[in-house]
Enzyme design. Structure first.
Site, mmCIF file in Angstrom:
data_model
loop_
_atom_site.group_PDB
_atom_site.id
_atom_site.type_symbol
_atom_site.label_atom_id
_atom_site.label_comp_id
_atom_site.label_asym_id
_atom_site.label_seq_id
_atom_site.Cartn_x
_atom_site.Cartn_y
_atom_site.Cartn_z
ATOM 1 N N ASP A 306 -123.907 122.540 -33.576
ATOM 2 C CA ASP A 306 -125.065 123.213 -33.013
ATOM 3 C C ASP A 306 -124.621 123.802 -31.665
ATOM 4 O OD1 ASP A 306 -127.579 124.220 -32.506
ATOM 5 O OD2 ASP A 306 -128.645 122.405 -33.087
HETATM 6 C C1 NOJ Z 1 -130.032 125.408 -31.369
HETATM 7 C C2 NOJ Z 1 -130.765 124.976 -32.593
HETATM 8 O O1 NOJ Z 1 -130.844 123.560 -32.645
HETATM 9 C C3 NOJ Z 1 -130.144 125.485 -33.887
HETATM 10 O O2 NOJ Z 1 -130.981 125.155 -34.952
HETATM 11 C C4 NOJ Z 1 -129.899 126.961 -33.804
HETATM 12 O O3 NOJ Z 1 -129.357 127.427 -35.009
HETATM 13 C C5 NOJ Z 1 -128.975 127.238 -32.640
HETATM 14 N N1 NOJ Z 1 -129.606 126.795 -31.416
HETATM 15 C C6 NOJ Z 1 -128.582 128.707 -32.521
HETATM 16 O O4 NOJ Z 1 -129.634 129.481 -32.101
#
Ligand code: NOJ
Length: 763
Positions: A306
């Site tokens: 993530d």
């Molecule tokens: C953080 C989020 O938890 C995730 O789901 C997302 O894909 C990423 N940011 C990228 O935006």
């Protein structure tokens, strides 16, 4: 310019020089002429030509810098936001892909830099968060899960893919398949709610929708990413990013199955979660990412971190510094690092120092390249980049029509005393009151990068389109979402007094749910409660329309209103979809994917809880039983609840007293009747309870459901087949097991309703 024979004409037109360079590049040469079975060999040769830095570059994914920090809008700003510098990094082979960029022109320029000016000319991959639609915005995934209709979820995901791929996107950071049992946690909006079966079914449907059924190389297919692995939804206290400490049994029984369903649907990628899992952050958890995901489940696709999750290992107190964080995440099994830049900064030196084996580096690079090959990027790096398609394929009338259909099929009728709904279209003066009554705001919902409220249709417009005379309807805000408006309540009361019926549109703003938006109080904000009380005091019949990103606590005039509709965030066609249901163009058919508790203090709450040794029987409060001082631990509106405009009754159970033999199938059935005057679609649910087992079992577990259409006066026999495998649970040895014995079953309209129930034996 010579016309390289294997490159499409369209690609040539888009990136003329780039494609020519690409066509004569080592990467392309390796892929050309290679039949599918020889492809992995070509990838190996390419890997053999890469420097350590180029390898680490393939494993580095960065937010697109094209529009400054726009791609960070839904994430904390971190790292380079200068486009020229990012292009230079691409040319040096130090970036493998970008995400949340904007449009075909950006993609064309960046892809050109990669395939024309980088040494090995490996194409970039373009990723994005396309959570519930692209420019056509569909209901937030939790709402859509309430349709109990995987075919619908697949269809909206397909349209999202058609629109997103036309803008150059190859890879979607969705679906989120986290089971969410605490309504304080704001991120429940992205998933399918509290139930394991619904979570599995929706996970698979969305993966199929995003990836399509023609293979990932199709121009309109985008790789899906099941996230967040694992148990991100089990954050302590419902606080986003918080610690998760749960048993392996609960992981295997509750949090893993939707991921397994996504894998069965051939999801291409998995995202590791932010949270720690019983002391070890998921992003650096070898048991999770390697033992379970790779060895047990044989997942061969790509694992991405993530956003800055490897960097966050330092704040977790798990890594001392960036170098160690990169090493721990990479060795645990995270192939690609999102946004921290840690892999490009540290992997080459870690490999040189012998702290990370070259074989592990090559394995991760192989997975990135394999994904690019599967997506057809080596065949035509511009296959999804087409400014013309980008303009013509989005927000088509057909797509908007599906958004409207999905919207109305996500609305849950919680209550309808005296059959107040549906409303007549003529002859009544309607006061539309509340901060969600009008205006192009607060419509599409959280976590949407590409849609906009400005392109969505509000409630007032939707209602005025359906009533016989638009002058029947007046609209008044009455208050803001969290603050009163001067004179607002007076205006609202006057409008209510002058009307025959009030529609009160209240609830949560879109900033109150989604990432990082946990709440300590899951009720309606006080300013709106004051409005609701004042309007209700006029004595006018009142329909409450809730806008929300979670299961809410309802109190006072809101709870007591004769009719309540849960309308979540419905997307582009929010207003028309809601109006369709209000006026009965189509009756409500959705069910709650999460329980609405009596009080915030009951969280986490989910219907499939255990019995305890002192269960509280139905009835008045008793001492020394599992209950709160103020209330029983049951839901006000449980999972699975939802009314129709019909009048539905469940007949006696068939199959009760039966025996399920190993290898056999037990047929359980009930006759469902609509004795009302409206068409209805009833979601008939089959629950079971294993009454005694070597591991205590939930009071109920959903095992199957069917959407059944019933005309007025119509009866239908609804039958379910139950097999031994449906009764599996995780035994004392943490392996799936089935034990003979007595089971109770319910064919019922919700997790708390009796419906048609009985017992059966598993022999
Ligand atoms: C953080 C989020 O938890 C995730 O789901 C997302 O894909 C990423 N940011 C990228 O935006």
């Amino acid at each position: 310019m010579p016309n390289p024979p294997q490159v499409t004409r369209r690609a040539l037109m888009i990136g003329a020089g780039a494609v020519a360079a690409w066509a004569s590049s080592p990467a392309r040469a390796l892929m050309l002429g290679a039949d599918a079975s020889a492809l992995p060999g070509s990838v190996e040769t390419l890997i053999g030509q890469m420097t350590l830095e180029e390898k680490a570059g393939q494993l580095t994914l960065m937010a697109a810098a094209w529009a400054g920090s726009a791609a960070n809008a839904l994430n904390p700003v971190q790292g380079n936001t200068n486009y020229e510098r990012q292009l230079a990094e691409v040319e040096r082979g130090r970036i493998g892909g970008v995400f949340n960029g904007n449009g075909a022109e950006m993609a064309r320029q960046m892809q050109t830099a990669a395939v024309k000016r980088s040494r090995l000319k490996v194409p970039l991959i373009f990723a994005a968060d396309v959570i519930h639609g692209f420019r056509t915005v569909f209901p937030m995934p939790l709402a859509e899960a309430g349709s109990f209709d995987p075919e619908l979820a697949e269809r909206t995901a397909r349209i999202a893919a058609i629109e997103a791929t036309a803008a150059g996107i190859d890879w979607n950071f969705a679906p989120m398949v986290d089971v969410a049992r605490d309504q304080r946690w704001g991120r429940g909006i992205e998933g399918a709610g509290e139930d394991v079966l619904l979570g599995r079914v929706m996970a698979a449907a969305r993966v199929r929708g995003f990836q399509g059924r023609k293979g990932l190389a199709a121009q309109d297919a985008m790789a899906a990413c099941a996230k967040h692995f694992a148990a991100y939804g089990a954050a302590e206290g419902g606080l986003d990013y918080n610690t998760v400490d749960i048993s392996e049994r609960t992981l295997r029984e509750v949090y893993f199955p939707p991921f397994e369903a996504a894998l069965d649907a051939e999801v291409a990628t998995i995202m590791a979660s932010f949270n720690e899992l019983s002391g070890i952050p998921a992003t650096a958890n070898p048991w999770l990412l390697t033992d379970v995901l790779r060895r047990e489940w044989s997942f061969g696709g790509l694992v991405v971190s993530d956003y800055t999750a490897d960097l966050e290992l330092i704040d977790h107190g798990f890594a001392a510094d960036a170098r160690e964080a990169a090493k721990l995440a990479f060795l645990a099994g995270v192939d690609m690092s999102m946004q921290s830049g840690f892999y490009i900064q540290h992997l080459p030196a870690l490999v040189e120092a012998g702290e990370v084996p070259m074989a592990r580096l090559d394995e991760a690079v192989r997975r990135v390249l394999a994904l690019k090959v599967k997506l057809g990027l080596f065949d035509d790096p511009f296959r999804r980049i087409d400014p013309r398609r980008e303009k013509t394929r989005v927000r088509t009338p057909a797509h908007l029509q599906v958004a409207r259909e999905a919207g109305r099929r996500s609305i849950v009728l919680l209550k309808n005393d005296g059959d107040l709904l549906p409303l007549p279209r003529a002859g009544q003066k309607i006061a539309l009151i509340g901060p969600f009554a009008q205006g192009q705001r607060e419509l599409i919902g959280p976590w949407n990068v590409y849609g906009s409220d400005a392109e969505a249709v509000d409630l007032l417009t939707g209602v005025r389109e359906l009533v016989a005379d638009p002058a029947q309807v007046t609209a008044v805000d009455g208050c803001g979402i969290e603050a009163p408006i001067d004179g607002g309540i007076e205006q609202a009361v006057a409008a209510a007094a002058a009307a025959d019926i009030v529609i009160l549109a209240i609830g949560e703003s879109q900033r109150m749910s989604g990432e990082a938006q946990s709440r300590v109080d899951i009720g309606i904000p006080p300013a709106q409660m004051a409005l609701a009380e004042a309007v209700a005091a006029t004595g006018k019949p009142m329909v409450v329309l809730l806008r929300h990103g979670r299961g809410l606590v309802l109190e006072g005039a809101v709870k007591e209103a004769p009719a309540i509709l849960a309308t979540w965030f419905l997307g582009s066609m929010s207003g028309p979809a809601t109006a369709d249901v209000l006026f009965g163009v189509e009756g409500p058919s959705a069910r709650l994917p999460v329980s609405f508790p009596h009080a915030t203090g009951q969280q986490p709450y989910h219907y499939a809880h255990k019995n305890t040794g002192r269960p509280h029987p139905v009835g008045p409060l008793q001492e020394y039983k599992a209950r709160y001082r103020e209330a029983l631990n049951v839901a006000l509106y449980p999972f699975g609840h939802g009314l129709t405009y019909g009048r539905i009754a469940y007949g006696s159970p068939e199959g009760a007293g039966g025996t399920l033999t190993p290898g056999g199938e037990l047929r359980l059935a009930a006759t469902i009747t609509n004795s009302g005057t409206h068409d209805a679609v009833e979601v008939v649910q089959l629950y079971i309870q294993d009454q005694s087992a070597s591991i205590t079992r939930p009071v109920r577990e959903l095992k199957a459901f069917q959407r059944v259409a019933l005309k007025p006066g119509e009866s239908r026999r609804v039958e379910f087949g139950l097999k031994r495998a449906d009764l599996t649970f995780i035994g004392q040895d943490l392996k799936p097991t089935v034990e003979p014995g007595q089971f109770r079953f319910w064919i019922a309209p919700s997790a708390q309703a009796e419906g048609a129930s009985g017992v059966f034996e598993l022999s």
